[in-house]
Write a protein that holds these residues in place. Sequence first.
Motif, mmCIF file in Angstrom:
data_model
loop_
_atom_site.group_PDB
_atom_site.id
_atom_site.type_symbol
_atom_site.label_atom_id
_atom_site.label_comp_id
_atom_site.label_asym_id
_atom_site.label_seq_id
_atom_site.Cartn_x
_atom_site.Cartn_y
_atom_site.Cartn_z
ATOM 1 N N LYS B 45 -73.989 18.016 -27.034
ATOM 2 C CA LYS B 45 -73.013 19.034 -27.359
ATOM 3 C C LYS B 45 -73.600 20.305 -27.655
ATOM 4 O O LYS B 45 -73.214 21.211 -27.195
ATOM 5 C CB LYS B 45 -72.319 18.372 -28.432
ATOM 6 C CG LYS B 45 -70.972 17.492 -28.260
ATOM 7 C CD LYS B 45 -70.273 17.492 -29.462
ATOM 8 C CE LYS B 45 -69.314 16.162 -29.380
ATOM 9 N NZ LYS B 45 -68.691 15.909 -30.659
ATOM 10 N N LYS B 46 -74.673 20.156 -28.358
ATOM 11 C CA LYS B 46 -75.347 21.668 -29.057
ATOM 12 C C LYS B 46 -76.008 22.110 -27.713
ATOM 13 O O LYS B 46 -76.044 23.412 -27.719
ATOM 14 C CB LYS B 46 -76.506 21.032 -29.914
ATOM 15 C CG LYS B 46 -76.004 20.896 -31.085
ATOM 16 C CD LYS B 46 -77.212 20.782 -32.179
ATOM 17 C CE LYS B 46 -77.050 19.956 -33.188
ATOM 18 N NZ LYS B 46 -78.298 19.368 -33.683
ATOM 19 N N SER B 47 -76.303 21.597 -26.763
ATOM 20 C CA SER B 47 -77.028 22.180 -25.505
ATOM 21 C C SER B 47 -76.077 22.983 -24.664
ATOM 22 O O SER B 47 -76.681 23.903 -24.129
ATOM 23 C CB SER B 47 -77.636 20.940 -24.731
ATOM 24 O OG SER B 47 -76.610 20.468 -23.931
ATOM 25 N N GLY B 48 -74.744 22.831 -25.081
ATOM 26 C CA GLY B 48 -73.854 23.517 -24.097
ATOM 27 C C GLY B 48 -74.081 23.156 -22.499
ATOM 28 O O GLY B 48 -73.333 23.839 -21.897
ATOM 29 N N LEU B 49 -74.403 22.034 -22.227
ATOM 30 C CA LEU B 49 -74.727 21.574 -20.787
ATOM 31 C C LEU B 49 -73.128 21.428 -20.610
ATOM 32 O O LEU B 49 -72.349 20.786 -20.812
ATOM 33 C CB LEU B 49 -75.240 20.232 -20.800
ATOM 34 C CG LEU B 49 -75.277 19.446 -19.207
ATOM 35 C CD1 LEU B 49 -76.034 20.385 -18.466
ATOM 36 C CD2 LEU B 49 -76.040 18.088 -19.726
ATOM 37 N N ARG B 50 -72.924 21.950 -19.104
ATOM 38 C CA ARG B 50 -71.523 21.775 -18.449
ATOM 39 C C ARG B 50 -71.915 21.209 -17.204
ATOM 40 O O ARG B 50 -72.951 21.053 -16.474
ATOM 41 C CB ARG B 50 -70.994 23.122 -18.346
ATOM 42 C CG ARG B 50 -70.692 23.957 -19.268
ATOM 43 C CD ARG B 50 -70.652 25.353 -19.177
ATOM 44 N NE ARG B 50 -69.219 25.781 -18.258
ATOM 45 C CZ ARG B 50 -68.564 26.846 -18.159
ATOM 46 N NH1 ARG B 50 -69.260 27.851 -18.713
ATOM 47 N NH2 ARG B 50 -67.624 27.022 -17.641
ATOM 48 N N GLY B 51 -70.763 20.039 -16.889
ATOM 49 C CA GLY B 51 -71.003 19.209 -15.786
ATOM 50 C C GLY B 51 -71.157 20.159 -14.560
ATOM 51 O O GLY B 51 -70.775 21.049 -13.956
ATOM 52 N N THR B 234 -75.672 27.515 -19.875
ATOM 53 C CA THR B 234 -76.730 27.373 -20.423
ATOM 54 C C THR B 234 -77.709 26.611 -19.610
ATOM 55 O O THR B 234 -76.977 25.826 -18.824
ATOM 56 C CB THR B 234 -76.827 26.332 -21.971
ATOM 57 O OG1 THR B 234 -76.017 25.284 -21.432
ATOM 58 C CG2 THR B 234 -75.857 27.086 -23.093
ATOM 59 N N GLY B 235 -79.017 26.852 -19.684
ATOM 60 C CA GLY B 235 -79.773 25.967 -18.963
ATOM 61 C C GLY B 235 -80.344 26.398 -17.596
ATOM 62 O O GLY B 235 -79.850 27.511 -17.068
ATOM 63 N N THR B 236 -80.493 25.493 -16.676
ATOM 64 C CA THR B 236 -81.016 25.697 -15.181
ATOM 65 C C THR B 236 -79.964 24.921 -14.451
ATOM 66 O O THR B 236 -79.074 24.015 -14.895
ATOM 67 C CB THR B 236 -82.130 25.116 -15.072
ATOM 68 O OG1 THR B 236 -82.203 23.762 -15.163
ATOM 69 C CG2 THR B 236 -83.345 25.818 -15.862
ATOM 70 N N LYS B 237 -79.780 25.315 -13.028
ATOM 71 C CA LYS B 237 -79.055 24.766 -12.367
ATOM 72 C C LYS B 237 -79.329 24.700 -11.072
ATOM 73 O O LYS B 237 -80.465 25.441 -10.422
ATOM 74 C CB LYS B 237 -77.742 25.532 -12.299
ATOM 75 C CG LYS B 237 -76.898 25.244 -11.045
ATOM 76 C CD LYS B 237 -75.562 24.384 -11.482
ATOM 77 C CE LYS B 237 -74.647 24.036 -10.349
ATOM 78 N NZ LYS B 237 -75.262 22.822 -9.721
ATOM 79 N N LEU B 238 -79.390 23.729 -10.282
ATOM 80 C CA LEU B 238 -79.807 23.731 -8.808
ATOM 81 C C LEU B 238 -78.758 24.125 -8.002
ATOM 82 O O LEU B 238 -77.427 23.807 -7.913
ATOM 83 C CB LEU B 238 -80.001 21.913 -8.275
ATOM 84 C CG LEU B 238 -80.902 21.125 -9.178
ATOM 85 C CD1 LEU B 238 -81.025 19.589 -8.711
ATOM 86 C CD2 LEU B 238 -82.380 21.658 -9.333
ATOM 87 N N ILE B 239 -79.168 24.957 -7.294
ATOM 88 C CA ILE B 239 -78.545 25.754 -6.173
ATOM 89 C C ILE B 239 -79.081 25.293 -4.794
ATOM 90 O O ILE B 239 -80.119 25.316 -4.538
ATOM 91 C CB ILE B 239 -78.698 27.161 -6.171
ATOM 92 C CG1 ILE B 239 -78.258 27.694 -7.730
ATOM 93 C CG2 ILE B 239 -77.552 27.972 -5.140
ATOM 94 C CD1 ILE B 239 -76.879 27.754 -7.889
ATOM 95 N N SER B 240 -78.053 24.914 -3.834
ATOM 96 C CA SER B 240 -78.630 24.448 -2.601
ATOM 97 C C SER B 240 -78.078 25.583 -1.496
ATOM 98 O O SER B 240 -76.907 25.993 -1.661
ATOM 99 C CB SER B 240 -77.914 23.087 -2.027
ATOM 100 O OG SER B 240 -76.610 22.976 -2.163
ATOM 101 N N ALA B 241 -79.064 26.266 -0.838
ATOM 102 C CA ALA B 241 -78.650 27.479 -0.228
ATOM 103 C C ALA B 241 -78.785 27.117 1.139
ATOM 104 O O ALA B 241 -79.648 26.528 1.698
ATOM 105 C CB ALA B 241 -79.855 28.528 -0.581
ATOM 106 N N CYS B 242 -77.878 27.546 1.922
ATOM 107 C CA CYS B 242 -77.697 27.300 3.445
ATOM 108 C C CYS B 242 -76.954 28.498 4.039
ATOM 109 O O CYS B 242 -76.497 29.378 3.606
ATOM 110 C CB CYS B 242 -77.141 25.887 3.620
ATOM 111 S SG CYS B 242 -75.283 26.093 3.435
#
Lengths: 169, 448
Positions: B45-51, B234-242
């Motif tokens: 919860k504290k991390s603010g991680l979003r789906g 917050t945090g990092t996200k994987l982006i698939s670029a094409c």
Amino acid sequence: MSVQFSEQKLNRVKELVSHYPDGKQKSALIPVLHLAQEENEGWLSVEWMDYVASLLQVTPIEVYEVATFYTMLNTKPVGKYVFEVCQTGPCMIKGSSDIISYIEEKLSIKPGETTKDGMFTLKTVECLGACGYAPMMQLGKVYKEHLTKEKVDAIIEECRREAQRIMNN
Amino acid sequence: MKLLLKNAHIDGIRYYDTYRKNGGYTVAEKALRTMTPDAVTEEVKKSGLRGRGGAGFPTGMKWSFLAKPEGVPRYLVCNADESEPGTFKDRYLMETIPHLLIEGLLISSFALGSNNTYIYIRGEYAWVAEILEQAVAEAKANGWLGKNILGTGFDCMVHVHVGAGAYICGEETALLESLEGKRGNPRIKPPFPAIKGVWNCPTVVNNVETLATIVPVIESGGEAYAKIGIGKSTGTKLISACGNINKPGVYEIELKVSVEEFLYSDEYCGGIANGKRLKACIPGGSSVPILPANLLLKTAKGEQRLMTYESLSDGGFETGSMLGSGGFIVYDEDQCIVRNTMTLARFYHHESCGQCSPCREGTGWLEKILHHIEYGKGKMKDIDLLWSVQSHIEGNTICPLGDAAAWPVAAAIRHFRDEFEWHIENPYEAQRRNYGLAHYADPMEAVA
């Protein structure tokens, strides 16, 4: 009943069913239909679907309605090798239409058709999650990516050689 | 900044021994030995991680909705039915570093009290399912899955469940139907899966990347994780670029990198391929609105656009888009927006489960009308008809597939109406050449 799994496959079915809570063996339906398809040259006949229904103690209609819903489950015969070429946006802009036309020309079939010798089926499919490696197709359990006409030629050759090898053995 | 993929380059990281040697499963050990399930949820919860699947709903909040009636099993289901056009990040994660997902699943299962956790993976990723099965077997052999893990009394088994090709099964209730061995027809909500999910038991469904991210969240603690990124992204996200870029692939970004940097720097996409110019981009998977170049790099207010949930949606659907699943599709000046929109409409038509009339019928009409326009048989009133059809789908269906089908068409017309008109007015020419860049030029290029 005339069709049935080998001892080994039956054990695999048992193992699959064990993944789910007691009485929820229907959950194994899709994985078991994949197995049935492998046994029956890539497609599900009514006989096989009825057999799977009896194995999982569900009614045949419950199997039919699933088999007709999912793209990967074939209710009609297919060729030995099924070329499933992606045609969605990201593949389209990287030239999937040219690849499809090339296969059509090379094998003299349209999407949805099978070559007369029963060797190849061409299917156009929607996004397979390989957009960064487009254009691409699925061939059995593997993806063939970064397709070019030369690569398509090589894949067709490879399939023919493999089929020949299997026949010779 | 890399959290998920920081070890992805290591040879053999797919296998248990290498993963373990590089610090793998130490976070799971920390969670199981030193934390309570509620404390783990609190950190999330504290991390603010979003789906990370596309909707961006706060994960900790989703977990806290899970009902916990006495004597009823609870389930965690990992959504690996990645099928959104433009998205191939989960596949990369699972292929490259499957144990990170298993470790994330173990920690999450511990937090939620799930003794049997399922990975629902799309059937086409058959070889990825094999990689996962091997990873599960390795984890089990080394005592990270099974009974009484680390002597804590906690039991957890992970099962890999293979689907059979249906985009709709990425919708969580359709996924649960499919997991029960049925057609993937989404359920009417409420009840939500947190109350009645798979086999009528309380269930949490989370995306692959979300669950893998639990590992760095618990490693650093929620507060430290929340300091990465900007604001509520917050945090990092994987982006698939094409698409038409020099370096298609999967990149992990901190959620504050600018779109310009992501698109043009050599660290990421490396710019538009073949010396062409940028025309448009779908930044978050095919369902989110397409943006013309002039709205991609800067917002309508003239601010630099960032790769964050907030910045990409700045301006709403009028002038913005969404971060979505992180499927970043780039179109150069030679690409035809009408043709692209047609392929997307065909996709949604093919993938509609057929339960709701507006979606079942509407997606078919969208495809038909767009096909007419693309192949030179369109009439000017078809554009308004397209608009009308999409507006009657949006919001009128059980699940969001209807919206996902409507939005790309609406955005294409909103931003590229002149290209549709040109197609209709010049049916023969439109077969032979592309409309080109027109006035969608990328303002950054003018500066360069």
